[in-house]
Design a protein around this motif. Structure first.
Motif, short mmCIF file in Angstrom:
data_model
loop_
_atom_site.label_atom_id
_atom_site.label_comp_id
_atom_site.label_asym_id
_atom_site.label_seq_id
_atom_site.Cartn_x
_atom_site.Cartn_y
_atom_site.Cartn_z
N UNK A 1 0.88 -1.17 0.08
CA UNK A 1 -0.07 0.10 -0.08
C UNK A 1 0.94 1.15 0.04
N UNK A 2 1.67 1.40 -1.10
CA UNK A 2 2.54 2.68 -1.20
C UNK A 2 1.49 4.08 -1.15
N UNK A 3 2.25 4.90 -0.44
CA UNK A 3 1.46 6.24 -0.24
C UNK A 3 1.28 7.04 -1.73
N UNK A 4 0.59 7.76 -1.98
CA UNK A 4 0.32 8.56 -3.15
C UNK A 4 0.47 10.05 -2.62
N UNK A 5 0.83 11.14 -3.64
CA UNK A 5 0.67 12.54 -3.10
C UNK A 5 -0.43 13.01 -2.70
N UNK A 6 -0.15 13.68 -1.73
CA UNK A 6 -1.36 14.51 -0.80
C UNK A 6 -2.58 14.91 -1.63
N UNK A 7 -2.40 15.25 -2.79
CA UNK A 7 -3.39 15.68 -3.69
C UNK A 7 -3.98 14.56 -4.58
N UNK A 8 -3.48 13.22 -4.34
CA UNK A 8 -3.72 12.20 -5.21
C UNK A 8 -3.42 12.04 -6.54
N UNK A 9 -3.89 11.12 -7.54
CA UNK A 9 -3.53 11.40 -8.71
C UNK A 9 -4.91 11.09 -9.52
N UNK A 10 -4.87 11.57 -10.88
CA UNK A 10 -6.06 11.68 -11.86
C UNK A 10 -5.87 10.27 -12.52
N UNK A 11 -6.97 9.48 -12.40
CA UNK A 11 -6.96 8.32 -13.35
C UNK A 11 -8.09 8.21 -14.05
#
Length: 243
Positions: free
Chosen positions: A214-224
Motif C-alpha cells: 500500500x504505497x502512499x500517493x501524493x497528498x493531492x492524489x492522482x488523476x486516473x
C-alpha cells in the motif's frame, strides 16, 4: 773405612734423588707433561664454551625463528589464523546465504513498494519494488493495482512483456510503470484517487499471492481514467518507462 763407604753411598743416593727431582721438574716445565694436559683441558673448556655460545646463538636464532614465528604470525595474518578468521566470517555469510533457502515469490511481506509520479512520460507513475527479505524473490507477471475503491484491475500492455522473469536478490529492485490517463483527454470516468494497493502474481499468474503493498500517493492524489493500464515488471527502470 766402612763408615766412609756408607757416607759415600748416602751421598750418591742423595745425588741421584736430586738428579731425578731435577728431571721431573724439567719434564713438568718442557710443555709435554702435566702442563700439556692442563692446556688441553683449557682448550677443551674453551671449545665447550664456544659450543655453548654457538648453541645459545642458535637458540637465539631459534627464538628469532620464533620471531620468525612472529613472522609466521605475520604469515598467519595473510594465510593463517587471521585469514582463517576472515573466511570464517565469509563462511558465516555463506552459511547465512545457504540458510536463506530457495527463491520465493515477491510479495508485500518481503518487499517495499514506492509509487512516484513521472514527468515523462506524462500522466505516468513508476512503481519500484525492492526486495527487503533474505532470499531471492521473483516478480511474476505484472502488478495488479487498485486505485481508490476500484473493483477491477487495469489491463497490461502485452508488448512490454520481458524475455525473462524479473529476479530480485536481497536489496535489488524491479520496476513497472502505470499509464494513469489518456494524454489526449479521450479517457472516460476520470477521477482523483487518494489511495493505491498493489498485489503480486504467482508463477501461474492466475491471481494474487501473499500480502499486498500500500504505497502512499501524493497528498493531492492522482488523476486516473478508464485508459489506465500497466506494464509487466521490468528488471530496469528504463525498460519500465519506455511504455
Amino acid at each position: 773405612m766402612s763408615g766412609l763407604r756408607t757416607s759415600r753411598t748416602r751421598l750418591a743416593a742423595a745425588a741421584a734423588t736430586a738428579v731425578l727431582a731435577a728431571l721431573s721438574l724439567t719434564a713438568c716445565n718442557d710443555g709435554t707433561g702435566a702442563h700439556d694436559e692442563g692446556a688441553a683441558a683449557t682448550t677443551s673448556t674453551s671449545s665447550s664454551s664456544a659450543a655453548a655460545s654457538s648453541g645459545a646463538a642458535s637458540g637465539s636464532t631459534g627464538s628469532t625463528g620464533s620471531t620468525g614465528s612472529t613472522g609466521s604470525s605475520g604469515g598467519r595474518s595473510t594465510g593463517g589464523s587471521t585469514t582463517g578468521s576472515k573466511p570464517a566470517a565469509d563462511g558465516s555469510a555463506s552459511k547465512a546465504s545457504g540458510a536463506s533457502g530457495k527463491p520465493v515469490t515477491c510479495e508485500g511481506s518481503d518487499t517495499r513498494t514506492v509509487a512516484a509520479p513521472l514527468n515523462r512520460p506524462v500522466n505516468h507513475m513508476l512503481l519500484t519494488v525492492t526486495n527487503t527479505g533474505s532470499r531471492t524473490c521473483f516478480l511474476y507477471g505484472y502488478p495488479a493495482v487498485r486505485f481508490g475503491e476500484a473493483q477491477s484491475v487495469p489491463p497490461v500492455i502485452e508488448d512490454s512483456q520481458p524475455q525473462a522473469v524479473v529476479t530480485l536478490e536481497p536489496g535489488q529492485s524491479g520496476y513497472a510503470s502505470v499509464s494513469l490517463s489518456a494524454t489526449d483527454g479521450s479517457g472516460s470516468n476520470g477521477h482523483t484517487a487518494k489511495s493505491l494497493a498493489v498485489y503480486f502474481q504467482g508463477r501461474s499468474m492466475s491471481g494474487s499471492v501473499g500480502a499486498g503493498a500500500h504505497p502512499s500517493l501524493p497528498a493531492k492524489g492522482v488523476y486516473v481514467d478508464d485508459s489506465l493500464k500497466v506494464t509487466y515488471w521490468q528488471q530496469s527502470m528504463n525498460d519500465a518507462t519506455n511504455w
